[in-house]
Design an enzyme around this catalytic site. Structure first.
Site, PDB file in Angstrom:
ATOM      1  N   CYS A   1       0.817  -1.214   0.000  1.00 46.72           N
ATOM      2  CA  CYS A   1       0.000   0.000   0.000  1.00 46.72           C
ATOM      3  C   CYS A   1       0.847   1.259   0.000  1.00 46.72           C
ATOM      4  O   CYS A   1       0.364   2.336   0.344  1.00 46.72           O
ATOM      5  CB  CYS A   1      -0.961  -0.001   1.186  1.00 46.72           C
ATOM      6  SG  CYS A   1      -0.125   0.003   2.777  1.00 46.72           S
ATOM      7  N   ASP A   2       2.114   1.152  -0.352  1.00 52.75           N
ATOM      8  CA  ASP A   2       2.995   2.308  -0.471  1.00 52.75           C
ATOM      9  C   ASP A   2       3.059   2.745  -1.931  1.00 52.75           C
ATOM     10  O   ASP A   2       3.358   1.934  -2.812  1.00 52.75           O
ATOM     11  CB  ASP A   2       4.393   1.954   0.038  1.00 52.75           C
ATOM     12  CG  ASP A   2       5.260   3.180   0.267  1.00 52.75           C
ATOM     13  OD1 ASP A   2       5.356   4.011  -0.659  1.00 52.75           O
ATOM     14  OD2 ASP A   2       5.833   3.307   1.365  1.00 52.75           O
TER      15      ASP A   2
END
Length: 403
Positions: A333-334
């Protein structure tokens, strides 16, 4: 996407492993036979050099043992790498502690286990070596330009020749054996002339040291020799010829003992990562590029895609079918977890969720980087071929690998 010779006989064992196993992805599989072939090639190109494989590139015990059986020595950079080598049956006499940044306990660990060759590049490191590794042989790392390297290693390490001369003389007066200098032109160095700049600085250091009554004998040329990814690179023989010419120019008949620290060159092409497509999508219906998300990304073993520096060949079961441009990204989720945006990658239009994407020439600096478990994703699993079977090594503690 590439003309990498993945379908050639050399990679048959890796292909057979991928085709015959139904293992959870992502994972790396390494064939030590390919690494051994690269060792033979660089040994043939540099017949008089002392080869120290850079363990950090790929420390799989089976691979280390294979290189040791060929007479290789090893460049280590931590107590853990020392233990890996010793656990693989490699004697301490074949190890060099090449890091210039070491805790006193690190130096003690190495010295107590019999290592007697160390690198340094500062007064502080020299003081620690004199105290905790008395009488050891040391060489000073020079700061050199890394222009031409796809993965530069400059700024953090090394010192100018005039400082090296003072440090080496100080080392001698501190009871250490000052034997020479080292430098590193950066990883995946595509410009063979880059070594000439380092050799010139080294020769200056040798000359100035001799004026002080200190006669150096060792020149460590580091690593940097490139592996093949999505583009062809000069042969190792071409690099060797250019380097030998530079050594003759700057050292003449007073040729030093040469040491090399190849890592990527030996292990990169020996490994392949099997990954799986998690999602294929477009941001808007008008987008001409698909986003392809894999179950491996920059935090899971592919950090060298930062800046799209190292561009791996990719293989799918749909190769040969119509293809289109893609943006490749990892699963976390980066938003920094994007592998390739500007490199111009294209993948088959038939590619779907669940398909495998094999990342070729991935045997160096992948599994060793994937240790954080970011977002809860586990470190990259690793398998190593041995004879006609596979050994699951993974990230086991040194000396406790399952064989």
């Amino acid at each position: 996407m590439t003309d990498f010779p993945w379908r050639g006989a050399e990679y048959g064992r890796l292909r057979d492993f991928l085709d015959s196993k139904n293992l959870e992805t992502p994972y790396l599989v390494t064939d030590p036979a390919i690494a051994a072939d690269r060792y033979h090639r660089i040994r043939s190109a540099f017949p008089k050099a002392h080869l120290f494989y850079a363990v950090k590139a790929n420390p799989e015990p089976v691979l280390l043992r294979a290189l040791a059986e060929l007479g290789g020595s090893f460049d280590v950079a931590s107590p853990q790498e020392i233990d890996m080598c010793l656990g693989a049956g490699i004697p301490a006499s074949a190890l060099c502690y090449g890091s210039t940044i070491k805790k006193p306990t690190d130096i003690c660990h190495a010295y107590d286990h019999g290592i007697r060759l160390f690198a340094f590049d500062s007064v502080g490191e020299l003081r620690k070596l004199a105290m905790y590794a008395p009488g050891a042989s040391v060489f000073c790392r020079l700061l050199v330009d890394n222009t031409g390297a796809q993965w530069p290693l400059g700024r953090k390490f090394g010192c100018p020749p005039e400082m090296a001369v003072e440090l080496l003389d100080d080392a001698r007066q501190s009871g250490l054996t000052a034997v020479g200098v080292s430098f590193h032109v950066g990883s995946q160095q595509l410009d063979p002339s880059s070594w000439d700049r380092g050799i010139q600085l080294a020769a200056k250091t040798f000359y100035e040291s001799a004026r002080n009554g200190l006669h150096l004998e060792l020149l460590n040329l580091g690593g940097g020799f490139p592996a093949r990814y999505t583009r062809a690179v000069p042969s190792i023989d071409y690099y060797a010829n250019r380097i030998q010419r530079s050594l003759r120019l700057h050292f003449g008949d007073a040729m030093p003992t040469v040491m090399l620290e190849p890592g990527r060159y030996i292990s990169a092409e020996a490994g392949v990562i099997r990954s799986q497509v998690v999602l294929v999508t477009r941001r808007t219906p008008a987008d001409d590029r698909r986003w392809v998300y894999l179950d491996i990304g920059r935090f899971g073993g592919l950090p060298e895609t930062e800046g799209e520096a190292i561009r791996y060949p990719l293989v799918t079961r749909h190769d040969g079918c119509p293809a289109g441009p893609v943006i490749l990204a990892g699963p976390t989720c980066d938003s920094a977890d994007v592998l390739y945006d500007k490199a111009g990658y294209a993948l088959p239009l038939a590619l779907r969720e669940g398909d495998h994407v094999d990342i070729i020439s991935a045997g160096a600096y992948t599994a060793t980087y994937s240790s954080s478990g970011f977002n809860g994703f586990p470190p990259l699993k690793s398998y190593t071929l041995e004879r006609s079977t596979a050994i699951h090594i993974g990230l086991q503690p040194p000396g406790n690998s399952r064989t």
